[in-house]
Design a protein around this motif. Structure first.
Motif, PDB file in Angstrom:
ATOM      1  N   UNK A 104      -8.689  -7.669   9.457  1.00 11.63           N
ATOM      2  CA  UNK A 104      -7.469  -8.034   8.755  1.00 11.63           C
ATOM      3  C   UNK A 104      -6.425  -6.939   8.927  1.00 11.63           C
ATOM      4  N   UNK A 105      -5.156  -7.335   8.903  1.00 12.11           N
ATOM      5  CA  UNK A 105      -4.055  -6.375   8.931  1.00 12.11           C
ATOM      6  C   UNK A 105      -3.529  -6.090   7.533  1.00 12.11           C
ATOM      7  N   UNK A 106      -4.114  -6.771   6.539  1.00 10.41           N
ATOM      8  CA  UNK A 106      -3.707  -6.528   5.152  1.00 10.41           C
ATOM      9  C   UNK A 106      -4.149  -5.131   4.720  1.00 10.41           C
ATOM     10  N   UNK A 107      -3.293  -4.454   3.990  1.00  3.07           N
ATOM     11  CA  UNK A 107      -3.629  -3.106   3.515  1.00  3.07           C
ATOM     12  C   UNK A 107      -4.862  -3.176   2.623  1.00  3.07           C
ATOM     13  N   UNK A 112     -15.841   1.792  -4.463  1.00  5.20           N
ATOM     14  CA  UNK A 112     -17.107   1.494  -5.151  1.00  5.20           C
ATOM     15  C   UNK A 112     -17.957   0.493  -4.374  1.00  5.20           C
ATOM     16  N   UNK A 113     -18.016   0.622  -3.067  1.00  7.20           N
ATOM     17  CA  UNK A 113     -18.849  -0.239  -2.249  1.00  7.20           C
ATOM     18  C   UNK A 113     -18.263  -1.600  -1.953  1.00  7.20           C
ATOM     19  N   UNK A 114     -16.984  -1.788  -2.258  1.00 12.32           N
ATOM     20  CA  UNK A 114     -16.303  -3.048  -2.001  1.00 12.32           C
ATOM     21  C   UNK A 114     -15.033  -2.791  -1.196  1.00 12.32           C
ATOM     22  N   UNK A 115     -14.517  -3.852  -0.555  1.00 16.40           N
ATOM     23  CA  UNK A 115     -13.249  -3.751   0.164  1.00 16.40           C
ATOM     24  C   UNK A 115     -12.172  -4.354  -0.720  1.00 16.40           C
ATOM     25  N   UNK A 116     -11.218  -3.524  -1.124  1.00 14.65           N
ATOM     26  CA  UNK A 116     -10.157  -3.947  -2.024  1.00 14.65           C
ATOM     27  C   UNK A 116      -8.834  -3.946  -1.268  1.00 14.65           C
ATOM     28  N   UNK A 117      -7.936  -4.858  -1.651  1.00 11.53           N
ATOM     29  CA  UNK A 117      -6.654  -4.892  -0.965  1.00 11.53           C
ATOM     30  C   UNK A 117      -5.563  -5.536  -1.792  1.00 11.53           C
ATOM     31  N   UNK A 118      -4.324  -5.294  -1.371  1.00 10.13           N
ATOM     32  CA  UNK A 118      -3.157  -5.936  -1.972  1.00 10.13           C
ATOM     33  C   UNK A 118      -2.129  -6.125  -0.870  1.00 10.13           C
TER      34      UNK A 118
END
Length: 404
Positions: A104-107, A112-118
């Motif tokens: 993904x190109x999303x920031x 905590x072991x997860x992929x977070x984005x906005x």
């Protein structure tokens, strides 16, 4: 196990959902105070690896979204290692021999072991996420072009759906049903899974939570008939070939269900560390019904094979050998009690539907031999058919009962 949570930062005013045309591409439309965007989810057909694609299209205004990708392995027990891909296009998620790549190109960031984005999407823009699964011993899959996958997947489903023979007042519902059945077919081998779900409770909070991610001969036989009537003989032929492979061997070893690739090894076990849907426990995987005797299966299979020939699939020597052996075995077991179509886990009983379907199995074998010039002991089968018929008439109903 993976959880891809995805939601607008601002509370939506309206959320609508539906499939795109005659495809299995799911669209979710969000309308907020600041704009409108459509979320598109699909799995490409015949991709080089199992793949899930998610795309967000901006329609009007601008909407900001929060994303969270949670991946766990070993039925939720094992946290993976996560690191950014070397080319900066996403993340590598690894646990043992399992590998996920999220492009993904999303920031996004690891937290905590997860992929977070906005990210934000404005009118005319598109933000995509491509999730691949592969074995760590294989080379990493390279097809991560979401736009191309969307076009290819759309073309596949539109071409497949166009073949449907569903004209009439219920054309849309019938086509949608056939699409769903197609999605349950194992693409390489032709096996048909009963349902892609495990441990959904029959009643909320209940304990009757079963795993249906297997090929039940009963369910698959009914699906074959639906595909034939819907204009899809190729799928029906592939299932017939799958059946002959899966059931090959002694008919006394016939199972009511198999894994989707035709394997016989199905062990039921409980998963105590998972809560289950809305707290339903125990969570189960595998299915202990694999060892049950269910006499109706003989009727479902023989009926499907007979009607498939009537529909033009033509004779098949291996299939006829299988049918012949099944009838001979049925002659030895039809008087036994069984668990019935309800797969009761209590003491076996004599069920009317089991006996009727045993009769149907023989009743279909006889015209199969006659109409398609197959070698068979037809007179012996006629006697068996009549014995089962007489037994049903004697034990399965009573005359003179008052009607309601």
């Amino acid at each position: 196990m993976a959880d891809g949570r995805f939601a607008p930062k601002q509370e939506p005013i309206e959320v609508t959902r539906g499939y795109r045309g005659s495809t299995l591409i799911l669209e979710t439309r969000f309308r907020t105070d600041t704009g409108i965007a459509t979320l598109v989810d699909f799995m490409p057909m015949r991709a080089e690896c199992p793949q899930l694609v998610r795309m967000v299209f901006g329609e009007t205004g601008k909407i900001e979204f929060d994303t969270q990708f949670v991946a766990r392995f070993d039925y939720g027990r094992a946290n993976p290692a996560i690191r950014p891909l070397d080319d900066g296009t996403g993340f590598l998620i690894v646990c043992g021999s399992n590998r996920l790549t999220l492009h993904t190109k999303a920031a996004s960031r690891v937290d905590a072991g997860n992929v977070m984005g906005r990210f934000a999407v404005a009118a005319g823009e598109c933000v995509s996420f491509v999730l691949n699964y592969s074995d760590t011993s294989d080379s990493a899959p390279g097809c991560n072009d979401a736009q191309r996958q969307l076009a290819t997947t759309t073309a596949f489903w539109e071409a497949w759906s166009a073949q449907a023979d569903t004209q009439g007042p219920y054309e849309e519902a019938l086509t949608r049903s056939l699409i769903t059945l197609k999605a349950l077919i194992h693409e390489p081998g032709g096996g048909i899974v009963a349902a892609p779900t495990a441990s959904l409770p029959e009643h909320l909070g209940g304990s009757r939570n079963w795993d249906y991610r297997f090929c039940w001969l009963r369910d698959a036989s009914l699906t074959l008939l639906a595909l034939l009537r819907g204009g899809y003989p190729d799928e029906a032929r592939r299932w017939r070939d799958w059946l002959v492979r899966a059931v090959a061997g002694a008919p006394s070893q016939l199972q009511i269900l198999y894994t989707i690739d035709g394997s016989r090894h199905v062990t039921e076990w409980e998963c105590p560390w998972l809560d289950g849907y809305q707290g339903a426990k125990p969570v189960r995987f595998g299915n202990g019904a694999v060892g049950q005797l269910q006499l109706d299966v003989f009727g479902e299979v023989m009926n499907a094979l007979y009607l498939s020939r009537r529909a033009g699939l033509g004779p098949d020597a291996a299939a006829w050998t299988l049918e012949n052996e099944l009838v001979q075995h049925l002659a030895q077991v039809w008087q036994q009690s069984d668990q019935g179509i309800w797969e009761s886990r209590g003491k076996p009983q004599h069920y009317t539907v089991s006996k009727v379907m045993a009769w149907l199995a023989v009743a279909r074998a006889i015209p199969s031999a006659a109409q398609f010039r197959q070698d068979a002991p037809v007179r012996e089968w006629e006697k068996l058919r009549d014995r089962i018929h007489d037994d049903i008439c004697c034990h399965a109903f009573r005359t003179g009962l008052n009607s309601l």
